[in-house]
Design an enzyme around this catalytic site. Structure first.
Site, short mmCIF file in Angstrom:
data_model
loop_
_atom_site.label_atom_id
_atom_site.label_comp_id
_atom_site.label_asym_id
_atom_site.label_seq_id
_atom_site.Cartn_x
_atom_site.Cartn_y
_atom_site.Cartn_z
N LEU A 11 4.39 0.85 11.38
CA LEU A 11 3.28 0.89 12.33
C LEU A 11 2.02 0.41 11.63
O LEU A 11 1.45 1.11 10.80
CB LEU A 11 3.08 2.32 12.85
CG LEU A 11 4.30 3.04 13.44
CD1 LEU A 11 3.90 4.40 13.98
CD2 LEU A 11 4.95 2.20 14.53
N CYS A 13 0.25 -3.60 10.30
CA CYS A 13 0.62 -4.67 9.36
C CYS A 13 -0.63 -5.36 8.85
O CYS A 13 -0.73 -6.58 8.83
CB CYS A 13 1.57 -5.66 10.03
SG CYS A 13 2.48 -6.68 8.85
N VAL A 15 -3.67 -4.92 5.59
CA VAL A 15 -3.65 -5.10 4.14
C VAL A 15 -2.53 -4.29 3.50
O VAL A 15 -1.77 -4.80 2.67
CB VAL A 15 -5.01 -4.69 3.54
CG1 VAL A 15 -4.96 -4.72 2.02
CG2 VAL A 15 -6.11 -5.63 4.03
N GLY A 17 0.05 -2.52 5.25
CA GLY A 17 1.33 -2.72 5.92
C GLY A 17 2.02 -4.00 5.52
O GLY A 17 3.25 -4.03 5.32
N ARG A 47 -1.30 -4.89 16.78
CA ARG A 47 -2.18 -5.08 17.93
C ARG A 47 -2.25 -6.56 18.34
O ARG A 47 -2.43 -6.87 19.51
CB ARG A 47 -3.58 -4.56 17.62
CG ARG A 47 -3.70 -3.05 17.60
CD ARG A 47 -5.13 -2.61 17.37
NE ARG A 47 -5.63 -3.04 16.06
CZ ARG A 47 -6.87 -2.84 15.64
NH1 ARG A 47 -7.75 -2.25 16.44
NH2 ARG A 47 -7.25 -3.24 14.44
N LYS A 106 -5.24 9.69 5.89
CA LYS A 106 -5.97 10.85 5.37
C LYS A 106 -6.77 11.57 6.45
O LYS A 106 -6.85 12.80 6.48
CB LYS A 106 -6.89 10.43 4.24
CG LYS A 106 -7.83 9.29 4.59
CD LYS A 106 -8.58 8.80 3.39
CE LYS A 106 -9.33 7.51 3.70
NZ LYS A 106 -8.45 6.35 3.81
N GLU A 130 1.79 10.56 0.11
CA GLU A 130 1.19 10.32 -1.21
C GLU A 130 0.04 9.32 -1.13
O GLU A 130 -0.98 9.46 -1.81
CB GLU A 130 2.25 9.80 -2.18
CG GLU A 130 1.77 9.63 -3.61
CD GLU A 130 1.47 10.96 -4.29
OE1 GLU A 130 0.28 11.20 -4.59
OE2 GLU A 130 2.40 11.75 -4.49
N GLY A 135 -4.52 6.27 -3.48
CA GLY A 135 -3.84 5.00 -3.68
C GLY A 135 -2.56 5.14 -4.48
O GLY A 135 -1.67 5.91 -4.14
N LYS A 206 -9.89 13.64 1.87
CA LYS A 206 -8.98 13.76 0.73
C LYS A 206 -9.11 15.13 0.07
O LYS A 206 -8.11 15.72 -0.36
CB LYS A 206 -9.28 12.65 -0.28
CG LYS A 206 -8.99 11.26 0.29
CD LYS A 206 -9.51 10.15 -0.62
CE LYS A 206 -9.23 8.78 -0.03
NZ LYS A 206 -9.78 7.68 -0.85
#
EC number: 1.1.1.3
Length: 429
Positions: A11, A13, A15, A17, A47, A106, A130, A135, A206
């Site tokens: 779900l 696509c 940077v 994905g 989208r 997050k 994770e 990152g 975070k």
């Protein structure tokens, strides 16, 4: 090895994905060996379907994310679209139709993590995330697995690369905030609208996730005290250097000394140059963990970007797929401690306060009296003045945040105090 592939729905696509898809393709053989079965990209929800996506079969692309997660043959859904909706509905729908979920979201986890964990448990699925915090840095799994037998007392970290780049630039070059922000934007470290980063919203989400895991307590975004870094000045850095410190935007999650409550907060703070976090430069992240048995641990690395974040997503994907093959699930929510989250006023730390005052006799005595009346002990005072104007810098001993707030309010009412130029907490000592 099982020959029937495990099917993955992606779900988003963008940077991250696109990097997930690329790694799944280029490392397919290695991933199959590590998992015990091949993994197959079975669908990609986007989208804008007309956009060319190198390495992705156009036949896999769809704009109907809901239909994709409802297919029933999907084993794992990887959610990297972000935001609250439709991500929340898509994740719960995935659970209902037999899929486990790997997410980097997050904001959603900080707001509705408890409900998502409950949905995953109800349907016997995994929820791994994770990539939501730092990152590529392995942090969530060490906290909830490697340190599961220990008692974590404090998590102190730099969890936003954009703000660290800006503050590092201000520290190393003497640049002002806007100048450093402009450079971060030009280099691609800051978004066109940097509000989520520089005002601390990203770091606060975070912090909520980290506090919940570290203290086995539900901590939501609304529980996190948040202050941005837009008011940090070059003068603050000069004062920090005079104290042997630098300034970082920190996420701080703490267990109270009596163990009866926890706090979570995000704000700029001075930290000694001797502290490991002081040397974290550029857009890097680092998290310092303090526990009873392990002592002090630091996790360091790139905290954002397509490839680093995709690395964390793929690590979760491997773990979830292994669980699927074994007919098990990994660790879910651990909130048994149910500790109350105390307000910011209960936090105890040191403070650096810079005041603009009249340069005349008796001012220091007046200021010192206000601190004493509010139960805030002064450690050091530095005063300089010229032509009737003066600057007074006060560094306190440890005090309650509520007491410091009352002190500052009273100082503002003094005729001899022209203004409160800066208030900065001092951490890491």
């Amino acid at each position: 090895m099982r020959t029937r592939p495990l099917k993955v729905a992606l779900l988003g696509c963008g940077v991250v994905g696109s990097e997930v898809a690329r790694i799944m393709t280029t490392h397919a053989d290695d991933l199959a060996q590590r998992i015990g079965a091949p993994v197959e990209l079975a669908g990609v929800a986007v989208r804008r379907p007309s956009k060319v996506r190198e390495g992705i079969d156009p036949a896999l692309v769809t704009t109907d994310a809901t239909a994709l997660v409802k297919r029933g043959d999907i084993d794992v859904v990887v959610e990297v679209i972000g935001g609250i909706e439709p991500a929340r509905s898509l994740i719960t729908t995935a659970f209902e139709h037999g899929a486990s979920v790997v997410s980097a979201n997050k904001a959603l986890l900080a707001q509705d993590g408890a409900a998502l964990h409950a949905a995953a448990e109800e349907h016997g699925r995994d929820l791994y995330y994770e990539a939501a915090v730092a990152g590529a840095i392995p942090l969530i799994r060490p906290l909830r697995e490697s340190l599961a037998g220990d008692k974590v007392n404090r998590v102190l970290g730099i969890v936003n690369g954009t703000t660290n780049f800006i503050l590092d630039k201000m520290d190393s070059t003497g640049a002002g905030y806007q100048e450093a922000l402009d450079e971060a934007t030009a280099l691609g470290y800051a978004e066109a609208d940097p509000t989520a980063d520089v005002e601390g919203f990203d770091a606060a989400a975070k912090a909520a996730i980290l506090a919940g895991i570290a203290f086995h307590t539900r901590v939501r975004l609304d529980d996190v005290h948040r202050e941005g870094m837009t008011e940090v000045t070059a003068a603050d850095f000069r004062s920090a250097k005079e104290m042997g410190c630098t300034i970082k935007l920190l996420a701080i999650c703490e267990r109270a000394r009596d163990g009866a409550s926890v706090t979570a907060r995000v704000h700029p703070a001075m930290i000694p140059l001797s502290h490991p976090l002081a040397s974290v430069r550029g857009a890097y992240n680092a998290v310092f963990v303090e526990s009873d048995a392990a002592g002090q641990l630091m996790f360091y690395g790139p905290g954002a970007g397509g490839s680093p974040t995709a690395s964390a997503v793929l690590g979760d994907l491997v773990a979830v797929c292994r669980n699927k093959l074994n007919g098990t699930t990994g660790p879910g929510e651990s909130a048994y401690a149910a500790l109350p989250v105390s307000p910011m006023g209960d936090v105890v730390t040191r403070y650096h306060i810079s005041l603009d005052v009249a340069d005349k006799p008796g001012v220091l005595a007046q200021v010192a009296t206000v601190f004493a009346e509010h139960g805030v002990s002064i450690d050091t005072v530095r005063q300089s003045g010229k032509d009737g104007e003066a600057s007074l810098v006060v560094v306190t001993h440890r005090a309650f945040d509520a007491a410091l707030t009352g002190t500052v309010e009273a100082l503002r009412k003094l005729d001899t105090v022209r203004g409160v130029a800066s208030i900065m907490r001092v951490e890491g000592e």
